[in-house]
Motif scaffolding. Structure first.
Motif, PDB file in Angstrom:
ATOM      1  N   VAL A 256      33.275  34.206  42.718  1.00  0.00           N
ATOM      2  CA  VAL A 256      33.420  34.171  41.265  1.00  0.00           C
ATOM      3  C   VAL A 256      32.463  35.187  40.632  1.00  0.00           C
ATOM      4  CG1 VAL A 256      33.018  32.760  39.220  1.00  0.00           C
ATOM      5  CG2 VAL A 256      34.259  31.820  41.132  1.00  0.00           C
ATOM      6  N   PHE A 257      31.221  35.191  41.089  1.00  0.00           N
ATOM      7  CA  PHE A 257      30.224  36.094  40.499  1.00  0.00           C
ATOM      8  C   PHE A 257      30.512  37.536  40.908  1.00  0.00           C
ATOM      9  CE2 PHE A 257      27.975  32.103  41.812  1.00  0.00           C
ATOM     10  CZ  PHE A 257      28.381  31.436  40.678  1.00  0.00           C
ATOM     11  N   PHE A 258      30.900  37.691  42.164  1.00  0.00           N
ATOM     12  CA  PHE A 258      31.315  39.003  42.670  1.00  0.00           C
ATOM     13  C   PHE A 258      32.452  39.534  41.794  1.00  0.00           C
ATOM     14  CE2 PHE A 258      33.874  41.487  45.757  1.00  0.00           C
ATOM     15  CZ  PHE A 258      32.902  42.319  46.283  1.00  0.00           C
ATOM     16  N   GLY A 259      33.424  38.669  41.515  1.00  0.00           N
ATOM     17  CA  GLY A 259      34.580  39.058  40.705  1.00  0.00           C
ATOM     18  C   GLY A 259      34.179  39.393  39.284  1.00  0.00           C
TER      19      GLY A 259
ATOM     20  N   GLU B  69      38.913  28.342  42.855  1.00  0.00           N
ATOM     21  CA  GLU B  69      40.349  28.247  42.602  1.00  0.00           C
ATOM     22  C   GLU B  69      40.642  28.296  41.102  1.00  0.00           C
ATOM     23  OE1 GLU B  69      43.109  28.183  44.645  1.00  0.00           O
ATOM     24  OE2 GLU B  69      41.649  28.815  46.124  1.00  0.00           O
ATOM     25  N   ILE B  70      39.823  27.594  40.312  1.00  0.00           N
ATOM     26  CA  ILE B  70      40.065  27.580  38.861  1.00  0.00           C
ATOM     27  C   ILE B  70      39.913  28.998  38.298  1.00  0.00           C
ATOM     28  CG2 ILE B  70      39.127  26.797  36.667  1.00  0.00           C
ATOM     29  CD1 ILE B  70      38.521  24.137  37.985  1.00  0.00           C
TER      30      ILE B  70
ATOM     31  N   MET C  91      38.283  37.461  43.652  1.00  0.00           N
ATOM     32  CA  MET C  91      37.940  36.054  43.397  1.00  0.00           C
ATOM     33  C   MET C  91      38.783  35.152  44.254  1.00  0.00           C
ATOM     34  SD  MET C  91      37.569  35.505  39.402  1.00  0.00           S
ATOM     35  CE  MET C  91      36.347  36.371  38.466  1.00  0.00           C
ATOM     36  N   SER C  92      38.531  35.120  45.540  1.00  0.00           N
ATOM     37  CA  SER C  92      39.326  34.258  46.392  1.00  0.00           C
ATOM     38  C   SER C  92      38.395  33.534  47.349  1.00  0.00           C
ATOM     39  CB  SER C  92      40.333  35.083  47.173  1.00  0.00           C
ATOM     40  OG  SER C  92      39.643  35.981  47.998  1.00  0.00           O
ATOM     41  N   LEU C  93      38.945  32.491  47.947  1.00  0.00           N
ATOM     42  CA  LEU C  93      38.159  31.730  48.897  1.00  0.00           C
ATOM     43  C   LEU C  93      37.764  32.601  50.087  1.00  0.00           C
ATOM     44  CD1 LEU C  93      37.565  28.934  48.266  1.00  0.00           C
ATOM     45  CD2 LEU C  93      39.221  28.203  49.922  1.00  0.00           C
ATOM     46  N   ASP C  94      38.666  33.509  50.487  1.00  0.00           N
ATOM     47  CA  ASP C  94      38.370  34.374  51.625  1.00  0.00           C
ATOM     48  C   ASP C  94      37.162  35.244  51.333  1.00  0.00           C
ATOM     49  OD1 ASP C  94      40.347  33.383  53.145  1.00  0.00           O
ATOM     50  OD2 ASP C  94      41.808  34.961  52.697  1.00  0.00           O
ATOM     51  N   MET C  95      37.102  35.765  50.108  1.00  0.00           N
ATOM     52  CA  MET C  95      35.954  36.598  49.749  1.00  0.00           C
ATOM     53  C   MET C  95      34.679  35.758  49.739  1.00  0.00           C
ATOM     54  SD  MET C  95      34.899  39.527  49.241  1.00  0.00           S
ATOM     55  CE  MET C  95      35.865  40.916  48.764  1.00  0.00           C
ATOM     56  N   SER C  96      34.780  34.548  49.189  1.00  0.00           N
ATOM     57  CA  SER C  96      33.618  33.655  49.179  1.00  0.00           C
ATOM     58  C   SER C  96      33.116  33.394  50.592  1.00  0.00           C
ATOM     59  CB  SER C  96      33.999  32.302  48.585  1.00  0.00           C
ATOM     60  OG  SER C  96      33.879  32.316  47.204  1.00  0.00           O
ATOM     61  N   MET C  97      34.076  33.167  51.507  1.00  0.00           N
ATOM     62  CA  MET C  97      33.670  32.834  52.865  1.00  0.00           C
ATOM     63  C   MET C  97      32.977  34.015  53.530  1.00  0.00           C
ATOM     64  SD  MET C  97      34.323  29.732  53.066  1.00  0.00           S
ATOM     65  CE  MET C  97      34.035  29.184  54.725  1.00  0.00           C
TER      66      MET C  97
END
Lengths: 333, 286
Positions: free
Chosen positions: A69-72, A128-129, A246-252
């Motif tokens: 989210v912050f990256f995005g 996700e939101i 902003m995706s879960l993959d990027m977060s991971m």
């Protein structure tokens, strides 16, 4: 006395490493292959991202899966400045990072009261939101995202088309900034507060550490730096869209690179990225012929093996090797 | 009014499907305090299993679902033996991360082997059938899955609460060392719980190909929704997971219909955040 000498030796190593990175563009291996340039840039970018996460996840012990989210937000900051407002990226980079830090504090203040898995799932939910909202927020480009037009290459616009050397020095600056801050934190009071909160929040509080403030500061700093990485990512790819940043993959990726290298260690994020990124890029380039997803199959397997057998990551393996050498030297005498 | 009822009914049916997927996760979480990130991939495996059985041998998903349950039971037990067992006693996140690696591995092996194409079984016993009940159109496959979900949740709940094995499972969940001193083979209980969790999601996955297309990413969203159901319901509480799943199904349907389709998951995940802000351990958590 002993510790100060050890510290200075560590600093020498750190400076040597920076000098090594600074002269890499002069070598023919680098200048003749834009693929090598791409790999090196990715390594430095992802290690900076992982290190930014490491401040909160490693040193402070709060496993956040929400850093994309912050990256995005960082990526959108510069993207909006360039594409929507026709400005140079720099004010957008700064604005994106500041907004990311503020958003981070605003959403983590209520979330920090959740424990364990409830906190982890809350951070998934937040990603996700944000992902879905950015998909339909047409002012920032919606699902199509923001595409960069052609501008004059150079430091002013922070884009280059012909060569990637400019990007390399740009990401090196980012790397020095992020790792420099963490190096400073490690030695100063704030770093001890972080580790105290990780080791035992109640104990830390009983000794007068304001754990909420420590966690929120770590979150804000971590999000700020992650947003800077996001801004670089947007400039490097000439575009931003929600699933990309902003995706879960990027977060991971933030989490897994750090885990792979060594959680809560200074060189861990660099080692994790230095192993993973070349592996990923080269398998994609050379094993792409046997079907999609081979790089991710290897990545997945690596994660399982590391978490199961060496939870301290590559740093743990290195420590073990160093200890064995020391012991055998001691035995020789 | 008819539209309202129709949306509500669709939401409830979807909620029952989520409950069926979440049941296994809830069982595993409650007993072992482990989040199985590969849960959605277990669902995907079962869907592929049932799809290929139907495609090659023309076996109907109703029968395949039993085989799918058995197959994923073995997958779950193997996962426990090879991965989860070695993460117990380490930091709380290590099982989650290891299963995330596993989910990447499974997802991409399927992507590599079966291509990212969407596959749907044609001519199944249930597929495409609907009937009309007092103005509400009821799709048969969803209804059957809903009934299976209720039956299975009841069986699992009874199993945990009323049988000797269930008592052993509860004892292991409460205090592993004490359970061992009472002569319970906790290692076997864990293996069984992981297998049972897999079997629940395997049955769900076995039934699904009659109306939902299989592809390698199909598990991802189910995983997330199942996490939210389980966490919202509260630590390992099966009635809690059922209630949360129904709520989520309803919220999803209403937000999708009355606001906009893109907002349905915003509403679902927003609901989770609101619930845990008020009750940090979920609806039925303590």
């Amino acid at each position: 006395m002993n510790t100060t000498r050890k510290m200075s030796r560590k600093d020498l190593f750190w400076l040597g490493l920076l000098a090594f990175f600074a002269v890499i563009p002069l070598t023919p291996w680098f200048s003749h292959s834009s693929f090598a340039q791409h790999v090196m840039i990715q390594v430095l970018l992802y290690s900076s991202m992982a290190q930014a996460w490491n401040i909160l996840g490693g040193y402070c012990g709060q496993t956040s899966f929400g850093h994309s989210v912050f990256f995005g937000i960082g990526a959108y900051g510069t993207g909006m400045a360039v594409v929507k407002f026709g400005l140079i990226p720099w004010p957008g980079i700064l604005a994106g990072a500041v907004i990311a830090a503020m958003v981070a504090v605003a959403i983590s203040y209520p979330c920090f009261k959740l424990k364990g898995h409830y906190f982890a799932i809350a951070t998934f939910a937040i990603v996700e939101i944000f992902n879905r909202l950015f998909m339909v927020w047409y002012w920032v480009g919606g699902a199509i995202g923001l595409d960069y037009g052609f501008t004059e290459p150079g430091w002013k616009n922070f884009v280059w088309y012909q060569s990637k050397v400019g990007y390399f020095y740009g990401v090196l600056l980012l790397f020095v900034l992020v790792f420099g801050i963490v190096r400073w934190i490690e030695k100063h009071r704030f770093g001890f507060y972080l580790r105290a909160v990780r080791e035992g929040q109640e104990t830390a509080e009983s000794l007068g550490v304001n754990s909420t403030r420590v966690k929120l500061s770590a979150m804000a700093l971590s999000a700020f730096l992650a947003a800077l990485c996001g801004a670089f990512f947007a400039q490097y790819n000439y575009r931003v869209d929600p699933p990309m940043v902003m995706s879960l993959d990027m977060s991971m990726k933030f989490v897994l690179i750090t885990i792979l290298g060594g959680l809560g260690t200074f060189y861990g994020p660099l080692l994790g990225a230095a192993l993973l990124i070349p592996l990923q890029e080269y398998t994609r380039a050379y094993l792409g012929g046997i079907g999609g997803g081979v790089d991710l199959i290897i990545f997945g397997l690596l994660i399982v093996v590391v978490v199961v057998y060496q939870p301290r990551g590559i740093m743990g393996i290195l420590d073990r090797i160093v200890n064995r050498i020391r012991r055998s030297e001691g035995g020789g005498k | 009014m008819a539209t309202f009822l129709q949306v509500a009914f669709d939401g409830l049916l979807n909620g029952l499907l989520y409950a069926l997927v979440a049941a296994g996760l809830s069982l595993i979480w409650g007993v072992m305090d482990v989040i199985n990130f590969a849960h959605g991939e277990f669902l995907m495996i079962a869907m592929y299993f049932s799809y290929w059985l139907g495609f090659i041998w023309k076996i109907d998903p109703i029968i395949s679902s039993v085989a799918g349950g058995a197959f994923v039971f073995i997958v779950g037990a193997l996962t426990y033996r090879l991965v989860i067992r070695r993460t117990i006693g380490k930091s709380a996140m290590s099982a989650l991360l290891a299963t995330f690696g596993l989910s990447m591995l499974i997802k991409n092996i399927c992507l590599n082997r079966f291509s990212p194409n969407f596959r749907l079984l044609q001519d199944t016993l249930l597929g495409g059938k609907t009937f009309n009940l007092a103005g509400i159109i009821i799709p048969v496959p969803q209804l059957v899955i809903g009934l299976v979900a209720l039956a299975l949740l009841f069986v699992v709940y009874r199993l945990v609460k009323k049988t000797r094995l269930g008592w052993a499972i509860q004892a292991t969940a409460m205090d592993k060392e004490a359970a061992e001193l009472m002569g319970i083979n906790t290692e076997r209980i864990y293996l069984l719980v992981f297998g049972l969790g897999g079997a629940c999601v395997g049955i769900a996955g076995g039934l699904l190909p009659s109306y939902l297309a299989v592809h390698p990413e199909v598990g991802a969203l189910f995983s997330l929704i199942a996490f939210v159901c389980v966490a919202m319901g509260g630590f390992g509480s099966i009635p809690g997971a059922l209630l949360a799943s129904l709520l989520i199904g309803l919220v999803e349907a209403f937000a999708g219909f009355y606001i906009a389709p893109v907002f349905k998951y915003v509403a679902v995940f927003g609901l989770y955040l609101v619930v845990v802000m008020v009750r940090p351990r979920g609806l039925f958590g303590w």
